[in-house]
Enzyme design. Structure first.
Site, PDB file in Angstrom:
ATOM      1  N   HIS A  84     -68.780 -62.544  -5.409  1.00  0.00           N
ATOM      2  CA  HIS A  84     -69.353 -61.610  -6.382  1.00  0.00           C
ATOM      3  C   HIS A  84     -70.382 -60.695  -5.727  1.00  0.00           C
ATOM      4  CE1 HIS A  84     -67.448 -64.470  -9.066  1.00  0.00           C
ATOM      5  NE2 HIS A  84     -67.703 -63.697 -10.102  1.00  0.00           N
ATOM      6  N   HIS A 129     -73.823 -70.739  -5.729  1.00  0.00           N
ATOM      7  CA  HIS A 129     -74.030 -70.280  -4.353  1.00  0.00           C
ATOM      8  C   HIS A 129     -75.470 -70.525  -3.929  1.00  0.00           C
ATOM      9  CE1 HIS A 129     -70.118 -68.244  -4.054  1.00  0.00           C
ATOM     10  NE2 HIS A 129     -70.326 -67.841  -5.295  1.00  0.00           N
TER      11      HIS A 129
END
Length: 271
Positions: free
Chosen positions: A193, A235
């Site tokens: 992303h 993440h």
């Protein structure tokens, strides 16, 4: 001199241990000496045979084992610094994962953060680019959209390949969603992303004429998308930062292989 010699001889005669029946007590038995000497010879022969029969690889490994132990006991400064930074990254990422689950401090905002992450997903952007490409009637618009589609496909393939190589897991045990499986975004490093948001923001800022407030909002959107992946626990911080770097490099790659208007028209006609 003769007197001293006679005195020493007299002492030897008077010593009880010098008699024939007691001489065996002063000297070690011959069997033990022979067994010791034979054992030493056999051990030396077996050691020599072992060294001769051992392969060169085994000899090198036996010589390298002490060095490896020394390296483990005395790690280098780079290894210590890398492990320290990695520990700080994991600790900070877990603290910033405030929306990792419903029981987190910001668990109520998890759905909103997930919605922000969907805006940086590859599937909606590819679908939107294809719709705009179908409805576009200008050559310049079709050229930009075709190169944007190329950039999105490259981003998905590059990120998926890097994640398969690194295979780093996130700070929290969170299973990927359906859209993540479709784009093969299943591991943590690098953040797909974040790379996509950085590439898209740079691409749109470079090829679209936007007002200053829209340009600022576009940059803020990219940073918010990357930070949202840390907030939901998918993440680490370094994953997002590396994703931003890879996104910029992908933009530079697309600029180098930019497809001309004629190439885009040929591809559109084939499609």
């Amino acid at each position: 001199m003769p007197a001293s010699q006679t005195r020493s001889r007299a002492r030897d005669r008077n010593n009880v241990l010098n008699r024939a029946e007691f001489l065996s007590l002063n000297q070690p038995p011959k069997g033990t000496q022979e067994s010791r000497s034979s054992g030493r010879k056999q051990s030396g022969q077996t050691a020599a045979a072992g060294t001769q029969n051992s392969s060169p690889k085994e000899r090198r490994q036996s010589q390298q084992l002490p060095e490896e132990d020394c390296m483990q006991l005395n790690p280098s400064f780079k290894g210590i610094a890398f492990n320290s930074l990695l520990a700080i990254d994991i600790c900070m990422s877990k603290r910033l994962g405030v929306c990792a689950n419903r029981a987190s401090s910001w668990g109520g905002a998890r759905s909103m953060i997930n919605l922000l992450g969907i805006t940086g997903h590859g599937i909606p952007w590819i679908a939107g680019t294809l719709i705009c490409l179908v409805k576009s009637s200008t050559l310049a618009g079709q050229e930009v959209l075709m190169n944007l589609l190329l950039a999105l496909l490259l981003d998905i393939m590059i990120v998926a390949g890097l994640q398969k190589l690194a295979k780093r897991k996130g700070p929290y045990d969170i299973s990927p969603g359906l859209l993540d499986y479709l784009t093969m975004d299943t591991y943590a490093f690098p953040a797909g992303h974040a790379s996509r948001a950085a590439m898209l923001s740079k691409f749109l800022l470079n090829h679209l004429v936007l007002a200053i407030p829209l340009r600022i909002l576009l940059v803020l959107w990219a940073f918010c998308v990357g930070f949202s992946r840390v907030m939901i626990g998918r993440h680490h911080i370094t994953d997002v930062l590396s994703g931003f770097v890879f996104g910029y490099l992908q933009f530079r790659l697309v600029e180098l292989i930019w497809m001309s208007s004629n190439t885009c028209q040929m591809l559109i006609s084939i499609w």
